[in-house]
Design a protein around this motif. Sequence first.
Motif, PDB file in Angstrom:
ATOM      1  N   CYS A  39       0.864  -1.187   0.000  1.00 36.80           N
ATOM      2  CA  CYS A  39       0.000   0.000   0.000  1.00 36.80           C
ATOM      3  C   CYS A  39       0.896   1.231   0.000  1.00 36.80           C
ATOM      4  CB  CYS A  39      -0.881   0.016   1.240  1.00 36.80           C
ATOM      5  SG  CYS A  39      -2.022  -1.369   1.294  1.00 36.80           S
TER       6      CYS A  39
ATOM      7  N   ASN B 113       5.155   8.672  -0.617  1.00 37.73           N
ATOM      8  CA  ASN B 113       5.505   8.815   0.796  1.00 37.73           C
ATOM      9  C   ASN B 113       6.802   8.058   1.059  1.00 37.73           C
ATOM     10  OD1 ASN B 113       5.144   9.236   3.668  1.00 37.73           O
ATOM     11  ND2 ASN B 113       4.596   7.062   3.720  1.00 37.73           N
TER      12      ASN B 113
ATOM     13  N   CYS C 104       6.731   4.549   2.278  1.00 35.80           N
ATOM     14  CA  CYS C 104       6.132   3.605   1.323  1.00 35.80           C
ATOM     15  C   CYS C 104       7.206   3.088   0.362  1.00 35.80           C
ATOM     16  CB  CYS C 104       5.018   4.273   0.526  1.00 35.80           C
ATOM     17  SG  CYS C 104       3.619   4.817   1.517  1.00 35.80           S
TER      18      CYS C 104
ATOM     19  N   SER D 210     -11.080  11.057   3.467  1.00 36.06           N
ATOM     20  CA  SER D 210     -11.305   9.917   4.374  1.00 36.06           C
ATOM     21  C   SER D 210     -10.287   9.925   5.498  1.00 36.06           C
ATOM     22  CB  SER D 210     -11.146   8.595   3.611  1.00 36.06           C
ATOM     23  OG  SER D 210     -12.180   8.442   2.688  1.00 36.06           O
TER      24      SER D 210
ATOM     25  N   THR E 134      -8.338   7.661   8.694  1.00 34.77           N
ATOM     26  CA  THR E 134      -7.631   6.379   8.608  1.00 34.77           C
ATOM     27  C   THR E 134      -8.585   5.197   8.708  1.00 34.77           C
ATOM     28  OG1 THR E 134      -7.252   6.359  10.981  1.00 34.77           O
ATOM     29  CG2 THR E 134      -5.543   7.361   9.634  1.00 34.77           C
ATOM     30  N   TYR E 135      -9.655   5.354   9.467  1.00 39.56           N
ATOM     31  CA  TYR E 135     -10.634   4.261   9.629  1.00 39.56           C
ATOM     32  C   TYR E 135     -11.265   3.941   8.281  1.00 39.56           C
ATOM     33  CZ  TYR E 135     -14.777   1.838  11.460  1.00 39.56           C
ATOM     34  OH  TYR E 135     -15.769   0.924  11.706  1.00 39.56           O
TER      35      TYR E 135
ATOM     36  N   THR F 181     -10.129   4.878   5.325  1.00 41.43           N
ATOM     37  CA  THR F 181      -9.083   4.469   4.372  1.00 41.43           C
ATOM     38  C   THR F 181      -8.773   2.980   4.526  1.00 41.43           C
ATOM     39  OG1 THR F 181      -8.127   6.689   4.468  1.00 41.43           O
ATOM     40  CG2 THR F 181      -6.697   4.936   3.651  1.00 41.43           C
TER      41      THR F 181
ATOM     42  N   LEU G  50      -9.231   0.082   1.636  1.00 41.80           N
ATOM     43  CA  LEU G  50      -8.068  -0.704   1.186  1.00 41.80           C
ATOM     44  C   LEU G  50      -8.328  -2.196   1.410  1.00 41.80           C
ATOM     45  CD1 LEU G  50      -5.094   1.468   2.567  1.00 41.80           C
ATOM     46  CD2 LEU G  50      -5.871   1.290   0.188  1.00 41.80           C
TER      47      LEU G  50
ATOM     48  N   ALA H 228       5.607   2.709   7.590  1.00 39.86           N
ATOM     49  CA  ALA H 228       5.285   2.839   9.024  1.00 39.86           C
ATOM     50  C   ALA H 228       4.362   4.030   9.260  1.00 39.86           C
ATOM     51  CB  ALA H 228       6.583   2.998   9.820  1.00 39.86           C
TER      52      ALA H 228
ATOM     53  N   SER I 165       0.314  13.289   7.438  1.00 40.44           N
ATOM     54  CA  SER I 165      -0.440  13.291   8.699  1.00 40.44           C
ATOM     55  C   SER I 165       0.146  12.324   9.718  1.00 40.44           C
ATOM     56  CB  SER I 165      -1.910  12.990   8.471  1.00 40.44           C
ATOM     57  OG  SER I 165      -2.040  12.122   7.414  1.00 40.44           O
ATOM     58  N   GLU I 166       1.104  11.410   9.297  1.00 38.27           N
ATOM     59  CA  GLU I 166       1.875  10.683  10.309  1.00 38.27           C
ATOM     60  C   GLU I 166       1.045  10.004  11.380  1.00 38.27           C
ATOM     61  OE1 GLU I 166       5.456  12.420  12.082  1.00 38.27           O
ATOM     62  OE2 GLU I 166       5.240  14.074  10.656  1.00 38.27           O
ATOM     63  N   THR I 167      -0.159   9.489  11.108  1.00 34.94           N
ATOM     64  CA  THR I 167      -0.894   8.836  12.193  1.00 34.94           C
ATOM     65  C   THR I 167      -0.339   7.430  12.455  1.00 34.94           C
ATOM     66  OG1 THR I 167      -2.496   7.835  10.712  1.00 34.94           O
ATOM     67  CG2 THR I 167      -3.047  10.030  11.586  1.00 34.94           C
ATOM     68  N   ALA I 168       0.265   6.791  11.485  1.00 32.35           N
ATOM     69  CA  ALA I 168       0.742   5.399  11.612  1.00 32.35           C
ATOM     70  C   ALA I 168      -0.396   4.450  11.957  1.00 32.35           C
ATOM     71  CB  ALA I 168       1.864   5.313  12.656  1.00 32.35           C
ATOM     72  N   GLN I 169      -1.613   4.829  11.616  1.00 33.25           N
ATOM     73  CA  GLN I 169      -2.784   4.027  11.985  1.00 33.25           C
ATOM     74  C   GLN I 169      -3.243   3.074  10.889  1.00 33.25           C
ATOM     75  OE1 GLN I 169      -5.729   6.957  12.993  1.00 33.25           O
ATOM     76  NE2 GLN I 169      -4.620   7.686  14.799  1.00 33.25           N
TER      77      GLN I 169
ATOM     78  N   GLY J  73      -1.864   0.979   8.633  1.00 40.61           N
ATOM     79  CA  GLY J  73      -1.367  -0.413   8.599  1.00 40.61           C
ATOM     80  C   GLY J  73      -2.075  -1.298   9.615  1.00 40.61           C
TER      81      GLY J  73
ATOM     82  N   VAL K 197      -5.851  22.870  10.436  1.00 39.74           N
ATOM     83  CA  VAL K 197      -4.401  22.609  10.540  1.00 39.74           C
ATOM     84  C   VAL K 197      -3.729  23.967  10.542  1.00 39.74           C
ATOM     85  CG1 VAL K 197      -2.379  21.753   9.333  1.00 39.74           C
ATOM     86  CG2 VAL K 197      -4.406  20.369   9.416  1.00 39.74           C
TER      87      VAL K 197
HETATM   88  C1  LIG Z   1      -2.804  17.062   9.162  1.00 42.82           C
HETATM   89  C2  LIG Z   1      -3.691  15.842   9.106  1.00 42.82           C
HETATM   90  C3  LIG Z   1      -4.006  15.180  10.275  1.00 42.82           C
HETATM   91  C4  LIG Z   1      -4.807  14.030  10.212  1.00 42.82           C
HETATM   92  N1  LIG Z   1      -5.099  13.414  11.382  1.00 42.82           N
HETATM   93  C5  LIG Z   1      -5.889  12.309  11.332  1.00 42.82           C
HETATM   94  C6  LIG Z   1      -6.220  11.615  12.520  1.00 42.82           C
HETATM   95  O1  LIG Z   1      -5.800  11.996  13.612  1.00 42.82           O
HETATM   96  N2  LIG Z   1      -6.990  10.523  12.444  1.00 42.82           N
HETATM   97  C7  LIG Z   1      -7.456  10.066  11.258  1.00 42.82           C
HETATM   98  O2  LIG Z   1      -8.153   9.054  11.246  1.00 42.82           O
HETATM   99  N3  LIG Z   1      -7.152  10.688  10.087  1.00 42.82           N
HETATM  100  C8  LIG Z   1      -6.392  11.788  10.121  1.00 42.82           C
HETATM  101  N4  LIG Z   1      -6.084  12.420   8.955  1.00 42.82           N
HETATM  102  C9  LIG Z   1      -6.556  11.839   7.696  1.00 42.82           C
HETATM  103  C10 LIG Z   1      -5.498  10.839   7.228  1.00 42.82           C
HETATM  104  O3  LIG Z   1      -4.439  11.535   6.782  1.00 42.82           O
HETATM  105  C11 LIG Z   1      -5.976  10.044   6.076  1.00 42.82           C
HETATM  106  O4  LIG Z   1      -6.887   9.172   6.492  1.00 42.82           O
HETATM  107  C12 LIG Z   1      -4.862   9.292   5.365  1.00 42.82           C
HETATM  108  O5  LIG Z   1      -5.298   8.798   4.181  1.00 42.82           O
HETATM  109  C13 LIG Z   1      -4.269   8.142   6.119  1.00 42.82           C
HETATM  110  O6  LIG Z   1      -3.643   8.535   7.249  1.00 42.82           O
HETATM  111  P1  LIG Z   1      -2.067   8.727   7.349  1.00 42.82           P
HETATM  112  O7  LIG Z   1      -1.583   9.504   6.203  1.00 42.82           O
HETATM  113  O8  LIG Z   1      -1.779   9.232   8.695  1.00 42.82           O
HETATM  114  O9  LIG Z   1      -1.541   7.229   7.212  1.00 42.82           O
HETATM  115  P2  LIG Z   1      -0.483   6.390   8.052  1.00 42.82           P
HETATM  116  O10 LIG Z   1      -1.213   5.457   8.932  1.00 42.82           O
HETATM  117  O11 LIG Z   1       0.566   7.252   8.683  1.00 42.82           O
HETATM  118  O12 LIG Z   1       0.163   5.591   6.804  1.00 42.82           O
HETATM  119  C14 LIG Z   1       0.879   4.447   6.998  1.00 42.82           C
HETATM  120  C15 LIG Z   1       0.880   3.654   5.718  1.00 42.82           C
HETATM  121  O13 LIG Z   1      -0.455   3.274   5.362  1.00 42.82           O
HETATM  122  C16 LIG Z   1      -0.567   3.215   3.940  1.00 42.82           C
HETATM  123  N5  LIG Z   1      -1.543   4.237   3.488  1.00 42.82           N
HETATM  124  C17 LIG Z   1      -1.963   5.356   4.133  1.00 42.82           C
HETATM  125  N6  LIG Z   1      -2.846   6.044   3.369  1.00 42.82           N
HETATM  126  C18 LIG Z   1      -2.977   5.331   2.212  1.00 42.82           C
HETATM  127  C19 LIG Z   1      -3.729   5.511   1.012  1.00 42.82           C
HETATM  128  N7  LIG Z   1      -4.542   6.559   0.865  1.00 42.82           N
HETATM  129  N8  LIG Z   1      -3.597   4.579   0.014  1.00 42.82           N
HETATM  130  C20 LIG Z   1      -2.785   3.491   0.172  1.00 42.82           C
HETATM  131  N9  LIG Z   1      -2.043   3.264   1.293  1.00 42.82           N
HETATM  132  C21 LIG Z   1      -2.133   4.167   2.287  1.00 42.82           C
HETATM  133  C22 LIG Z   1       0.830   3.522   3.380  1.00 42.82           C
HETATM  134  O14 LIG Z   1       1.575   2.322   3.272  1.00 42.82           O
HETATM  135  C23 LIG Z   1       1.426   4.386   4.503  1.00 42.82           C
HETATM  136  O15 LIG Z   1       2.832   4.374   4.504  1.00 42.82           O
HETATM  137  C24 LIG Z   1      -5.286  13.567   8.978  1.00 42.82           C
HETATM  138  C25 LIG Z   1      -4.971  14.248   7.795  1.00 42.82           C
HETATM  139  C26 LIG Z   1      -4.179  15.367   7.863  1.00 42.82           C
HETATM  140  C27 LIG Z   1      -3.814  16.067   6.592  1.00 42.82           C
END
Ligand SMILES: Cc1cc2nc3c(=O)[nH]c(=O)nc-3n(C[C@H](O)[C@H](O)[C@H](O)COP(=O)(O)OP(=O)(O)OC[C@H]3O[C@@H](n4cnc5c(N)ncnc54)[C@H](O)[C@@H]3O)c2cc1C
Length: 275
Positions: free
Chosen positions: A7, A36, A39, A93, A95-96, A98, A102, A120, A125-129, A131, A230
């Motif tokens: 992903c 990213n 990734c 969307s 993380t939930y 997303t 996926l 990781a 947005s660096e949530t790391a959620q 995965g 933000v």
């Molecule tokens: C500033 C900011 C803060 C945010 N805070 C939150 C929050 O607190 N809680 C929340 O639920 N959402 C939050 N979001 C929304 C969140 O960014 C999106 O849901 C995003 O698509 C996934 O979160 P992440 O980038 O943190 O993914 P992470 O969990 O950090 O990503 C880890 C890995 O997951 C995979 N991945 C992530 N997104 C995708 C994708 N779209 N397609 C394929 N693989 C993917 C990749 O392998 C990536 O390296 C935030 C967005 C922004 C811009």
Amino acid sequence: MLNIVVCIKQVPMVTELPWDEKTGTLRRDLAAGMMNPACKHAVEAALRIKEAQGASITVLTMGPTAAEEVLREALAMGADRAILICDRTLAGSDTYATSFVLAEAIKKEVRGFDLILCGAYTSDSETAQVGPQLAEELHIPAAAYAEHLDISGRTLCVRRLVDNFRETLEMEFPALVTVSMEQYEPRYASFAGLNQAFIESDISVLNAQALGIKAADLDAHGSRTKVRKVFIRKTQKENVRITGAAANAVGEFLDRYQRTIGAVIGKSIEAKKQI
Ligand SMILES: Cc1cc2nc3c(=O)[nH]c(=O)nc-3n(C[C@H](O)[C@H](O)[C@H](O)COP(=O)(O)OP(=O)(O)OC[C@H]3O[C@@H](n4cnc5c(N)ncnc54)[C@H](O)[C@@H]3O)c2cc1C
């Protein structure tokens, strides 16, 4: 031959992007996108497994049409197949949501997968959620922040460093691993690879309907969080000198800053005068 899914996410090339108050999302259209960084390490990890023991690698992203570019970059690095999930209803969307989408895509498009690799965390947005949540959606074991993967038969051995502890974890396929940026330095795509990927390769583009995701599913599995705003927190520094006996100095300090401290720790503090 292993069936691997990676992903990947397209993130803005810049760290500061204006916020669209109306849609409650970042103005991603104002910056070029890139894969990213974490990734890329996940793609590299998949390619090393492929070279070591044979594997078919499917790269998958959920994003706007522009995200096709990062899929082509992964194909140029050596991935075999690419899927873009693109649908207006999925914009913004969390993380939930997303992870749910996926998971539906992997269940439908990569049946019989053995290993899912994610970065990781993302640089925007660096949530790391995503995965770990994706593993939950698919009811498979997961390990985060992997530095090294070893495979023997159907068993995956993950080595990682967490809180200065070196850990070795073992799990059976199918499994999910998020890859840290410590190891698996990504290779550069070759010219031939870029040519092939950007001129010849096909990318499957699927919307929610094609994945069999109904509006009700999106309601049930829709975003639970909304990023309201933000902004860059402006810090203000000032040098203050409080002299005199310790008790008075502490008293004066609390008098001056108890409201500020209260605001930071989220509760009011009553200066205990009897120090
Ligand atoms: C500033 C900011 C803060 C945010 N805070 C939150 C929050 O607190 N809680 C929340 O639920 N959402 C939050 N979001 C929304 C969140 O960014 C999106 O849901 C995003 O698509 C996934 O979160 P992440 O980038 O943190 O993914 P992470 O969990 O950090 O990503 C880890 C890995 O997951 C995979 N991945 C992530 N997104 C995708 C994708 N779209 N397609 C394929 N693989 C993917 C990749 O392998 C990536 O390296 C935030 C967005 C922004 C811009």
